[in-house]
Write a protein that holds these residues in place. Structure first.
Motif, PDB file in Angstrom:
ATOM      1  N   LEU A  48       2.910   4.167 -66.889  1.00 16.18           N
ATOM      2  CA  LEU A  48       3.724   5.373 -66.724  1.00 16.18           C
ATOM      3  C   LEU A  48       2.883   6.645 -66.845  1.00 16.18           C
ATOM      4  O   LEU A  48       3.035   7.581 -66.054  1.00 16.18           O
ATOM      5  CB  LEU A  48       4.851   5.411 -67.748  1.00 16.18           C
ATOM      6  N   ILE A  49       1.990   6.670 -67.830  1.00 20.99           N
ATOM      7  CA  ILE A  49       1.103   7.828 -68.008  1.00 20.99           C
ATOM      8  C   ILE A  49       0.245   8.015 -66.768  1.00 20.99           C
ATOM      9  O   ILE A  49       0.124   9.130 -66.245  1.00 20.99           O
ATOM     10  CB  ILE A  49       0.233   7.671 -69.270  1.00 20.99           C
ATOM     11  N   ASN A  50      -0.326   6.933 -66.269  1.00 19.37           N
ATOM     12  CA  ASN A  50      -1.159   7.020 -65.070  1.00 19.37           C
ATOM     13  C   ASN A  50      -0.349   7.484 -63.864  1.00 19.37           C
ATOM     14  O   ASN A  50      -0.821   8.289 -63.056  1.00 19.37           O
ATOM     15  CB  ASN A  50      -1.818   5.677 -64.780  1.00 19.37           C
ATOM     16  N   ASP A  51       0.891   6.992 -63.755  1.00 19.52           N
ATOM     17  CA  ASP A  51       1.753   7.408 -62.638  1.00 19.52           C
ATOM     18  C   ASP A  51       2.075   8.902 -62.712  1.00 19.52           C
ATOM     19  O   ASP A  51       2.057   9.601 -61.690  1.00 19.52           O
ATOM     20  CB  ASP A  51       3.047   6.595 -62.624  1.00 19.52           C
ATOM     21  N   ILE A  52       2.364   9.388 -63.905  1.00 14.96           N
ATOM     22  CA  ILE A  52       2.658  10.817 -64.075  1.00 14.96           C
ATOM     23  C   ILE A  52       1.435  11.659 -63.708  1.00 14.96           C
ATOM     24  O   ILE A  52       1.544  12.674 -63.014  1.00 14.96           O
ATOM     25  CB  ILE A  52       3.121  11.118 -65.514  1.00 14.96           C
ATOM     26  N   LEU A  53       0.273  11.218 -64.165  1.00 16.71           N
ATOM     27  CA  LEU A  53      -0.952  11.951 -63.835  1.00 16.71           C
ATOM     28  C   LEU A  53      -1.236  11.897 -62.338  1.00 16.71           C
ATOM     29  O   LEU A  53      -1.697  12.880 -61.748  1.00 16.71           O
ATOM     30  CB  LEU A  53      -2.131  11.402 -64.644  1.00 16.71           C
ATOM     31  N   ASP A  54      -0.947  10.748 -61.708  1.00 17.05           N
ATOM     32  CA  ASP A  54      -1.124  10.635 -60.259  1.00 17.05           C
ATOM     33  C   ASP A  54      -0.166  11.560 -59.516  1.00 17.05           C
ATOM     34  O   ASP A  54      -0.544  12.164 -58.502  1.00 17.05           O
ATOM     35  CB  ASP A  54      -0.911   9.191 -59.795  1.00 17.05           C
ATOM     36  N   LEU A  55       1.068  11.677 -60.007  1.00 24.15           N
ATOM     37  CA  LEU A  55       2.023  12.590 -59.362  1.00 24.15           C
ATOM     38  C   LEU A  55       1.518  14.030 -59.386  1.00 24.15           C
ATOM     39  O   LEU A  55       1.674  14.769 -58.405  1.00 24.15           O
ATOM     40  CB  LEU A  55       3.388  12.508 -60.037  1.00 24.15           C
ATOM     41  N   SER A  56       0.915  14.411 -60.505  1.00 22.62           N
ATOM     42  CA  SER A  56       0.386  15.777 -60.559  1.00 22.62           C
ATOM     43  C   SER A  56      -0.775  15.940 -59.584  1.00 22.62           C
ATOM     44  O   SER A  56      -0.944  17.002 -58.985  1.00 22.62           O
ATOM     45  CB  SER A  56      -0.050  16.140 -61.984  1.00 22.62           C
ATOM     46  N   LYS A  57      -1.566  14.887 -59.378  1.00 24.46           N
ATOM     47  CA  LYS A  57      -2.650  14.946 -58.383  1.00 24.46           C
ATOM     48  C   LYS A  57      -2.092  15.029 -56.970  1.00 24.46           C
ATOM     49  O   LYS A  57      -2.633  15.741 -56.124  1.00 24.46           O
ATOM     50  CB  LYS A  57      -3.552  13.719 -58.507  1.00 24.46           C
ATOM     51  N   ILE A  58      -1.003  14.291 -56.714  1.00 27.99           N
ATOM     52  CA  ILE A  58      -0.376  14.325 -55.388  1.00 27.99           C
ATOM     53  C   ILE A  58       0.144  15.720 -55.102  1.00 27.99           C
ATOM     54  O   ILE A  58      -0.072  16.273 -54.015  1.00 27.99           O
ATOM     55  CB  ILE A  58       0.753  13.282 -55.290  1.00 27.99           C
ATOM     56  N   GLU A  59       0.834  16.306 -56.085  1.00 28.12           N
ATOM     57  CA  GLU A  59       1.374  17.649 -55.902  1.00 28.12           C
ATOM     58  C   GLU A  59       0.261  18.669 -55.671  1.00 28.12           C
ATOM     59  O   GLU A  59       0.450  19.651 -54.958  1.00 28.12           O
ATOM     60  CB  GLU A  59       2.214  18.042 -57.116  1.00 28.12           C
ATOM     61  N   ALA A  60      -0.902  18.423 -56.280  1.00 24.79           N
ATOM     62  CA  ALA A  60      -2.028  19.342 -56.091  1.00 24.79           C
ATOM     63  C   ALA A  60      -2.796  19.037 -54.811  1.00 24.79           C
ATOM     64  O   ALA A  60      -3.746  19.745 -54.480  1.00 24.79           O
ATOM     65  CB  ALA A  60      -2.969  19.263 -57.298  1.00 24.79           C
ATOM     66  N   GLY A  61      -2.406  17.961 -54.096  1.00 28.36           N
ATOM     67  CA  GLY A  61      -3.078  17.610 -52.853  1.00 28.36           C
ATOM     68  C   GLY A  61      -4.418  16.928 -53.065  1.00 28.36           C
ATOM     69  O   GLY A  61      -5.262  16.930 -52.174  1.00 28.36           O
ATOM     70  N   ARG A  62      -4.616  16.328 -54.236  1.00 29.11           N
ATOM     71  CA  ARG A  62      -5.902  15.696 -54.532  1.00 29.11           C
ATOM     72  C   ARG A  62      -5.851  14.167 -54.524  1.00 29.11           C
ATOM     73  O   ARG A  62      -6.799  13.521 -54.905  1.00 29.11           O
ATOM     74  CB  ARG A  62      -6.409  16.158 -55.905  1.00 29.11           C
TER      75      ARG A  62
END
Length: 101
Positions: A48-62
């Motif tokens: 879950l932590i990794n998924d949340i961090l990945d979502l923030s990367k997706i939103e940042a376009g990274r």
């Protein structure tokens, strides 16, 4: 932020793995089941932590998304294993029944 979240969780998972290996004494069946639930819960929380961090990367376009096949029966079994202690605590029986596709 990821370091602050993952470090304590990895400690919990590491100690639960040490208990599973029975380096410091034998565990009875109930204790083994509880340690397994601790470890499974830790892995779930880490995901879950990794998924949340990945979502923030997706939103940042990274980060780019990739599609994966998921075993429904394995996922279902993990959910049942996670929920079983909660059901037992309330004197309920949780069974796993699924029709094959």
């Amino acid at each position: 932020m990821s370091h602050e979240l993952r470090t304590p969780l990895n400690a919990v998972m590491g100690f639960s793995e040490l208990l599973t290996e029975e380096r410091y004494g034998t565990l009875n069946e109930r204790q083994q089941r509880y340690v397994k639930h601790i470890n499974t819960g830790g892995k779930h929380l880490l995901t879950l932590i990794n998924d949340i961090l990945d979502l923030s990367k997706i939103e940042a376009g990274r980060l780019q998304l990739t599609f994966e096949n998921v075993s429904v029966s394995t996922s279902f079994a993990e959910v049942v294993d996670t929920m079983r202690p909660l059901a037992e605590k309330k004197s309920q029986v949780l069974s796993q029944q699924a029709s094959p596709i």
